[in-house]
Design an enzyme around this catalytic site. Structure first.
Site, PDB file in Angstrom:
ATOM      1  N   TYR A 231       0.820  -1.220   0.000  1.00 24.36           N
ATOM      2  CA  TYR A 231       0.000   0.000   0.000  1.00 24.36           C
ATOM      3  C   TYR A 231       0.852   1.268   0.000  1.00 24.36           C
ATOM      4  O   TYR A 231       0.390   2.321   0.436  1.00 24.36           O
ATOM      5  CB  TYR A 231      -0.949  -0.011   1.197  1.00 24.36           C
ATOM      6  CG  TYR A 231      -2.211  -0.839   0.978  1.00 24.36           C
ATOM      7  CD1 TYR A 231      -3.039  -0.603  -0.128  1.00 24.36           C
ATOM      8  CD2 TYR A 231      -2.597  -1.828   1.874  1.00 24.36           C
ATOM      9  CE1 TYR A 231      -4.203  -1.346  -0.325  1.00 24.36           C
ATOM     10  CE2 TYR A 231      -3.757  -2.572   1.673  1.00 24.36           C
ATOM     11  CZ  TYR A 231      -4.557  -2.321   0.568  1.00 24.36           C
ATOM     12  OH  TYR A 231      -5.714  -3.043   0.367  1.00 24.36           O
TER      13      TYR A 231
ATOM     14  N   ASN B 257     -13.510  -3.483   3.292  1.00 18.30           N
ATOM     15  CA  ASN B 257     -14.248  -3.629   2.036  1.00 18.30           C
ATOM     16  C   ASN B 257     -13.958  -4.954   1.329  1.00 18.30           C
ATOM     17  O   ASN B 257     -13.994  -5.044   0.110  1.00 18.30           O
ATOM     18  CB  ASN B 257     -14.044  -2.408   1.135  1.00 18.30           C
ATOM     19  CG  ASN B 257     -12.590  -2.145   0.835  1.00 18.30           C
ATOM     20  OD1 ASN B 257     -11.716  -2.927   1.229  1.00 18.30           O
ATOM     21  ND2 ASN B 257     -12.317  -1.070   0.137  1.00 18.30           N
TER      22      ASN B 257
ATOM     23  N   HIS C 228      -9.274  -6.840  -2.205  1.00 15.59           N
ATOM     24  CA  HIS C 228      -8.343  -5.957  -2.927  1.00 15.59           C
ATOM     25  C   HIS C 228      -8.184  -6.472  -4.344  1.00 15.59           C
ATOM     26  O   HIS C 228      -8.152  -7.681  -4.571  1.00 15.59           O
ATOM     27  CB  HIS C 228      -6.957  -5.947  -2.262  1.00 15.59           C
ATOM     28  CG  HIS C 228      -5.899  -5.389  -3.171  1.00 15.59           C
ATOM     29  ND1 HIS C 228      -5.701  -4.042  -3.328  1.00 15.59           N
ATOM     30  CD2 HIS C 228      -5.040  -5.998  -4.019  1.00 15.59           C
ATOM     31  CE1 HIS C 228      -4.745  -3.846  -4.228  1.00 15.59           C
ATOM     32  NE2 HIS C 228      -4.325  -5.022  -4.653  1.00 15.59           N
TER      33      HIS C 228
ATOM     34  N   GLU D 132       2.328  -6.223  -7.762  1.00 11.87           N
ATOM     35  CA  GLU D 132       1.717  -6.933  -6.630  1.00 11.87           C
ATOM     36  C   GLU D 132       1.884  -8.449  -6.761  1.00 11.87           C
ATOM     37  O   GLU D 132       2.118  -9.140  -5.771  1.00 11.87           O
ATOM     38  CB  GLU D 132       0.236  -6.532  -6.526  1.00 11.87           C
ATOM     39  CG  GLU D 132       0.102  -5.068  -6.100  1.00 11.87           C
ATOM     40  CD  GLU D 132      -1.293  -4.488  -6.287  1.00 11.87           C
ATOM     41  OE1 GLU D 132      -2.228  -5.232  -6.648  1.00 11.87           O
ATOM     42  OE2 GLU D 132      -1.446  -3.267  -6.054  1.00 11.87           O
TER      43      GLU D 132
HETATM   44  P1  RTP Z   1      -7.696  -1.716  -2.723  1.00 12.66           P
HETATM   45  O1  RTP Z   1      -6.388  -1.062  -3.124  1.00 12.66           O
HETATM   46  O2  RTP Z   1      -7.702  -2.216  -1.317  1.00 12.66           O
HETATM   47  O3  RTP Z   1      -8.103  -2.755  -3.728  1.00 12.66           O
HETATM   48  O4  RTP Z   1      -8.861  -0.633  -2.798  1.00 12.66           O
HETATM   49  P2  RTP Z   1      -9.125   0.436  -3.924  1.00 12.66           P
HETATM   50  O5  RTP Z   1      -8.089   0.338  -5.007  1.00 12.66           O
HETATM   51  O6  RTP Z   1     -10.544   0.332  -4.315  1.00 12.66           O
HETATM   52  O7  RTP Z   1      -8.936   1.770  -3.104  1.00 12.66           O
HETATM   53  P3  RTP Z   1      -7.587   2.592  -2.776  1.00 12.66           P
HETATM   54  O8  RTP Z   1      -7.823   4.002  -3.148  1.00 12.66           O
HETATM   55  O9  RTP Z   1      -6.392   1.905  -3.374  1.00 12.66           O
HETATM   56  O10 RTP Z   1      -7.539   2.511  -1.198  1.00 12.66           O
HETATM   57  C1  RTP Z   1      -6.929   1.422  -0.544  1.00 12.66           C
HETATM   58  C2  RTP Z   1      -7.756   1.029   0.654  1.00 12.66           C
HETATM   59  O11 RTP Z   1      -7.665   2.042   1.620  1.00 12.66           O
HETATM   60  C3  RTP Z   1      -8.862   2.117   2.361  1.00 12.66           C
HETATM   61  N1  RTP Z   1      -9.386   3.475   2.303  1.00 12.66           N
HETATM   62  N2  RTP Z   1      -9.866   4.070   3.358  1.00 12.66           N
HETATM   63  N3  RTP Z   1     -10.920   5.972   5.144  1.00 12.66           N
HETATM   64  C4  RTP Z   1     -10.872   6.253   3.864  1.00 12.66           C
HETATM   65  O12 RTP Z   1     -11.306   7.266   3.403  1.00 12.66           O
HETATM   66  C5  RTP Z   1     -10.276   5.280   2.970  1.00 12.66           C
HETATM   67  N4  RTP Z   1     -10.045   5.416   1.668  1.00 12.66           N
HETATM   68  C6  RTP Z   1      -9.483   4.259   1.247  1.00 12.66           C
HETATM   69  C7  RTP Z   1      -9.862   1.176   1.731  1.00 12.66           C
HETATM   70  O13 RTP Z   1      -9.953   0.002   2.518  1.00 12.66           O
HETATM   71  C8  RTP Z   1      -9.253   0.887   0.375  1.00 12.66           C
HETATM   72  O14 RTP Z   1      -9.604  -0.398  -0.071  1.00 12.66           O
HETATM   73 MG    MG Z   2      -6.026   0.309  -4.626  1.00 13.78          MG
END
Ligand code: RTP
Ligand code: MG
Length: 147
Positions: free
Chosen positions: A49, A112, A115, A126
């Site tokens: 991350y 959520n 990933h 990854e």
């Molecule tokens: P992921 O990487 O986990 O597949 O999720 P994603 O691409 O849909 O979203 P991303 O923008 O990469 O964010 C990674 C993870 O961070 C957490 N998050 N929390 N509290 C908040 O506002 C917030 N925003 C993102 C989420 O668990 C997200 O999956």
């Molecule tokens: Mg992401």
């Protein structure tokens, strides 16, 4: 053939959703190349991350993803990176459509369920972070050529 990295997060494992999630990608017609249940170290979580390290939720995100076992997978198929993202739904489960994994099973953005890599570049990065090449295979499903 395109590959992506998908991972059932600790909440999905705790809620017994591994099988449901595998089923969805199988039924869509994608091919599982590799999978393992594992604990993520803090170091691996911070690297995985890394793009979010300046964000306010970074610490909580690393704590959450290391809080219990995850199920890491590599899936293969035509357009699998963007198709998997569609099947996952929006990052915030409250905004994710019904029928998507997050829309059907999630409520909170921090938990959520799943990933998925968001680009060819992140998929490659990854997959290399989580798997050795000898843990991944490619094969044809000879009985399902019509898909
Ligand atoms: P992921 O990487 O986990 O597949 O999720 P994603 O691409 O849909 O979203 P991303 O923008 O990469 O964010 C990674 C993870 O961070 C957490 N998050 N929390 N509290 C908040 O506002 C917030 N925003 C993102 C989420 O668990 C997200 O999956
Ligand atoms: Mg992401």
């Amino acid at each position: 053939m395109q590959r992506t990295f998908l991972m059932v997060k600790p909440d999905g494992v705790q809620r017994n959703l591994i099988g449901e999630i595998i089923s969805r990608f199988e039924m869509k017609g994608f091919t599982l190349s590799g999978a393992k249940i594992m604990h993520i170290s803090k170091e691996l979580a911070e690297t995985h991350y890394g793009e979010h390290k300046e964000r306010p939720f970074f610490g909580d995100l690393v704590d959450f993803i290391t809080s219990g076992p995850v199920f890491a997978m590599v899936w293969e198929g035509d357009g699998v990176i963007s198709e998997a993202r569609k099947m996952m739904g929006k990052t915030n489960p409250k905004e994710a459509d019904p029928g998507t994994i997050r829309g059907d099973f999630g409520v909170q953005v921090s938990m959520n369920i799943i990933h998925g890599s968001d680009s060819e570049e992140s998929a490659k990065r990854e997959i290399d972070l989580f798997f050795n090449e000898d843990q991944l295979i490619s094969y044809e499903k000879t009985m399902t050529k019509w898909i």
